[in-house]
Design a protein around this motif. Structure first.
Motif, mmCIF file in Angstrom:
data_model
loop_
_atom_site.group_PDB
_atom_site.id
_atom_site.type_symbol
_atom_site.label_atom_id
_atom_site.label_comp_id
_atom_site.label_asym_id
_atom_site.label_seq_id
_atom_site.Cartn_x
_atom_site.Cartn_y
_atom_site.Cartn_z
ATOM 1 N N GLN A 48 -5.405 0.895 -4.162
ATOM 2 C CA GLN A 48 -5.092 2.318 -4.055
ATOM 3 C C GLN A 48 -6.216 3.215 -4.564
ATOM 4 O OE1 GLN A 48 -1.396 2.609 -6.171
ATOM 5 N NE2 GLN A 48 -0.191 1.874 -4.435
ATOM 6 N N ASN A 49 -7.130 2.648 -5.315
ATOM 7 C CA ASN A 49 -8.225 3.425 -5.878
ATOM 8 C C ASN A 49 -9.247 3.743 -4.788
ATOM 9 O OD1 ASN A 49 -10.239 4.580 -7.398
ATOM 10 N ND2 ASN A 49 -10.276 2.949 -8.938
ATOM 11 N N ARG A 50 -9.459 5.005 -4.520
ATOM 12 C CA ARG A 50 -10.389 5.409 -3.463
ATOM 13 C C ARG A 50 -11.843 5.401 -3.932
ATOM 14 N NH1 ARG A 50 -7.496 7.341 0.888
ATOM 15 N NH2 ARG A 50 -5.348 7.891 0.419
ATOM 16 N N LYS A 51 -12.075 5.226 -5.229
ATOM 17 C CA LYS A 51 -13.441 5.168 -5.746
ATOM 18 C C LYS A 51 -14.080 3.798 -5.547
ATOM 19 C CE LYS A 51 -12.640 8.723 -9.204
ATOM 20 N NZ LYS A 51 -12.590 9.027 -10.639
ATOM 21 N N VAL A 52 -13.255 2.791 -5.312
ATOM 22 C CA VAL A 52 -13.768 1.444 -5.078
ATOM 23 C C VAL A 52 -14.065 1.304 -3.593
ATOM 24 C CG1 VAL A 52 -13.261 -1.017 -5.281
ATOM 25 C CG2 VAL A 52 -12.384 0.562 -6.998
ATOM 26 N N PHE A 53 -15.280 0.880 -3.279
ATOM 27 C CA PHE A 53 -15.694 0.760 -1.879
ATOM 28 C C PHE A 53 -14.973 -0.387 -1.187
ATOM 29 C CE2 PHE A 53 -19.556 2.706 -3.798
ATOM 30 C CZ PHE A 53 -19.499 3.899 -3.101
ATOM 31 N N ASP A 54 -14.892 -0.282 0.143
ATOM 32 C CA ASP A 54 -14.232 -1.324 0.928
ATOM 33 C C ASP A 54 -14.966 -2.657 0.845
ATOM 34 O OD1 ASP A 54 -12.181 0.304 1.684
ATOM 35 O OD2 ASP A 54 -13.012 0.788 3.667
ATOM 36 N N THR A 55 -16.298 -2.624 0.712
ATOM 37 C CA THR A 55 -17.038 -3.882 0.592
ATOM 38 C C THR A 55 -16.678 -4.612 -0.699
ATOM 39 O OG1 THR A 55 -18.895 -2.672 -0.358
ATOM 40 C CG2 THR A 55 -18.983 -3.134 2.007
ATOM 41 N N THR A 56 -16.478 -3.869 -1.772
ATOM 42 C CA THR A 56 -16.069 -4.471 -3.036
ATOM 43 C C THR A 56 -14.653 -5.025 -2.925
ATOM 44 O OG1 THR A 56 -17.433 -2.846 -4.188
ATOM 45 C CG2 THR A 56 -15.845 -4.075 -5.512
ATOM 46 N N LYS A 57 -13.784 -4.284 -2.281
ATOM 47 C CA LYS A 57 -12.408 -4.752 -2.083
ATOM 48 C C LYS A 57 -12.382 -6.012 -1.216
ATOM 49 C CE LYS A 57 -10.326 -0.173 -2.477
ATOM 50 N NZ LYS A 57 -9.545 0.859 -1.784
ATOM 51 N N LYS A 58 -13.233 -6.031 -0.204
ATOM 52 C CA LYS A 58 -13.322 -7.199 0.677
ATOM 53 C C LYS A 58 -13.756 -8.436 -0.108
ATOM 54 C CE LYS A 58 -16.277 -8.711 4.422
ATOM 55 N NZ LYS A 58 -17.319 -8.305 5.347
ATOM 56 N N ARG A 100 -5.060 0.085 3.270
ATOM 57 C CA ARG A 100 -3.961 1.051 3.261
ATOM 58 C C ARG A 100 -3.553 1.435 4.684
ATOM 59 N NH1 ARG A 100 -7.629 2.937 -0.262
ATOM 60 N NH2 ARG A 100 -8.167 4.672 1.083
ATOM 61 N N ILE A 101 -3.458 0.439 5.556
ATOM 62 C CA ILE A 101 -2.996 0.658 6.925
ATOM 63 C C ILE A 101 -1.512 0.313 6.967
ATOM 64 C CG2 ILE A 101 -3.225 -0.073 9.332
ATOM 65 C CD1 ILE A 101 -6.136 -0.790 8.688
ATOM 66 N N PRO A 102 -0.650 1.237 7.362
ATOM 67 C CA PRO A 102 0.789 0.934 7.381
ATOM 68 C C PRO A 102 1.140 -0.077 8.476
ATOM 69 C CG PRO A 102 0.383 3.093 8.304
ATOM 70 C CD PRO A 102 -0.937 2.607 7.771
ATOM 71 N N ARG A 103 2.284 -0.729 8.282
ATOM 72 C CA ARG A 103 2.738 -1.719 9.270
ATOM 73 C C ARG A 103 3.043 -1.082 10.611
ATOM 74 N NH1 ARG A 103 7.496 -5.270 6.975
ATOM 75 N NH2 ARG A 103 8.500 -3.469 7.884
ATOM 76 N N THR A 104 3.415 0.184 10.601
ATOM 77 C CA THR A 104 3.781 0.859 11.838
ATOM 78 C C THR A 104 2.572 1.281 12.663
ATOM 79 O OG1 THR A 104 3.908 2.951 10.637
ATOM 80 C CG2 THR A 104 5.951 1.681 10.890
ATOM 81 N N ALA A 105 1.379 1.221 12.068
ATOM 82 C CA ALA A 105 0.170 1.584 12.823
ATOM 83 C C ALA A 105 -0.079 0.545 13.902
ATOM 84 C CB ALA A 105 -1.030 1.661 11.881
ATOM 85 N N LYS A 106 -0.433 1.002 15.056
ATOM 86 C CA LYS A 106 -0.633 0.100 16.186
ATOM 87 C C LYS A 106 -2.061 -0.443 16.166
ATOM 88 C CE LYS A 106 2.966 1.930 19.017
ATOM 89 N NZ LYS A 106 3.995 1.025 18.698
ATOM 90 N N ARG A 107 -2.322 -1.302 15.179
ATOM 91 C CA ARG A 107 -3.628 -1.928 15.038
ATOM 92 C C ARG A 107 -3.438 -3.437 15.091
ATOM 93 N NH1 ARG A 107 -7.663 0.490 11.732
ATOM 94 N NH2 ARG A 107 -8.833 -1.347 12.360
ATOM 95 N N THR A 108 -4.305 -4.107 15.801
ATOM 96 C CA THR A 108 -4.235 -5.563 15.849
ATOM 97 C C THR A 108 -5.042 -6.145 14.698
ATOM 98 O OG1 THR A 108 -6.187 -5.722 17.257
ATOM 99 C CG2 THR A 108 -4.032 -5.538 18.366
ATOM 100 N N ASN A 109 -4.732 -7.397 14.374
ATOM 101 C CA ASN A 109 -5.489 -8.074 13.322
ATOM 102 C C ASN A 109 -6.949 -8.222 13.719
ATOM 103 O OD1 ASN A 109 -3.245 -8.326 11.712
ATOM 104 N ND2 ASN A 109 -2.762 -10.386 12.396
ATOM 105 N N GLU A 114 -12.694 -6.834 12.929
ATOM 106 C CA GLU A 114 -13.926 -6.236 13.445
ATOM 107 C C GLU A 114 -14.369 -5.060 12.581
ATOM 108 O OE1 GLU A 114 -13.018 -5.262 17.460
ATOM 109 O OE2 GLU A 114 -13.278 -7.332 18.171
ATOM 110 N N GLN A 115 -13.412 -4.273 12.102
ATOM 111 C CA GLN A 115 -13.747 -3.141 11.237
ATOM 112 C C GLN A 115 -14.392 -3.632 9.938
ATOM 113 O OE1 GLN A 115 -10.399 -0.684 10.168
ATOM 114 N NE2 GLN A 115 -11.497 0.276 8.482
ATOM 115 N N LEU A 116 -13.880 -4.729 9.399
ATOM 116 C CA LEU A 116 -14.415 -5.267 8.151
ATOM 117 C C LEU A 116 -15.611 -6.193 8.354
ATOM 118 C CD1 LEU A 116 -11.046 -6.046 6.373
ATOM 119 C CD2 LEU A 116 -12.673 -4.265 5.757
ATOM 120 N N ARG A 117 -15.964 -6.433 9.618
ATOM 121 C CA ARG A 117 -17.072 -7.330 9.983
ATOM 122 C C ARG A 117 -16.843 -8.743 9.453
ATOM 123 N NH1 ARG A 117 -19.906 -2.724 8.194
ATOM 124 N NH2 ARG A 117 -20.623 -1.442 9.905
#
Length: 147
Positions: A48-58, A100-109, A114-117
């Motif tokens: 939930q912390n927006r200060k932490v980058f996605d690469t670090t979370k990955k 933080r993508i909700p389950r109702t979002a129409k996104r495939t795995n 691909e977004q996270l490379r």
């Protein structure tokens, strides 16, 4: 020790793996998914912390959550149903929670990967572990064709 002193059980945990009397790995895979899911939910404040980058979370997901799931995967017998449904959906759940993508979002795995490379899926990592372990065992055992 008398035979009557022994207790027979259908499942038990040995060195972190769930062993059962029917010999399959389905229950152990389910158990590993639940343990990894628990580790993922314990890190909710980081996701939930927006200060932490996605690469670090990955990196955190790959080192803390995926490694928990893959522990002992060398000895699993993975069936097609587990490979197609359980592993990709649980890994997708982790990435969705991290981003933080909700389950109702129409996104495939696949679009999330691909977004996270991320090029290798969790089921592929599991198969790599199984095949490398099989290769180690095959190289150690002598094969006698005479017998």
């Amino acid at each position: 020790m008398y035979r009557s002193d022994l207790e027979f059980v259908s499942e038990f945990v040995y060195l972190g793996s769930l062993l059962s009397d029917h010999g399959g790995s389905e229950n152990d895979i389910r158990r590993r998914i639940q343990i990894a899911k628990g580790a993922m939910t314990k890190l909710t404040r980081i996701w939930q912390n927006r200060k932490v980058f996605d690469t670090t979370k990955k990196r955190l997901v790959q080192t803390l959550v995926v490694s928990i799931f893959l522990y002992g995967s060398e000895a699993w017998t993975v069936r097609a149903a587990e490979r197609k449904k359980k592993m990709p959906s649980k890994c997708g759940w982790c990435w969705r929670r991290m981003l933080r993508i909700p389950r109702t979002a129409k996104r495939t795995n696949i679009s999330i990967l691909e977004q996270l490379r991320i090029s290798t899926r969790l089921s592929t990592l599991c198969y790599k572990n199984i095949l490398s372990y099989f290769g180690r065992i095959a190289r150690r055992l002598p094969i006698n064709m005479d017998k």
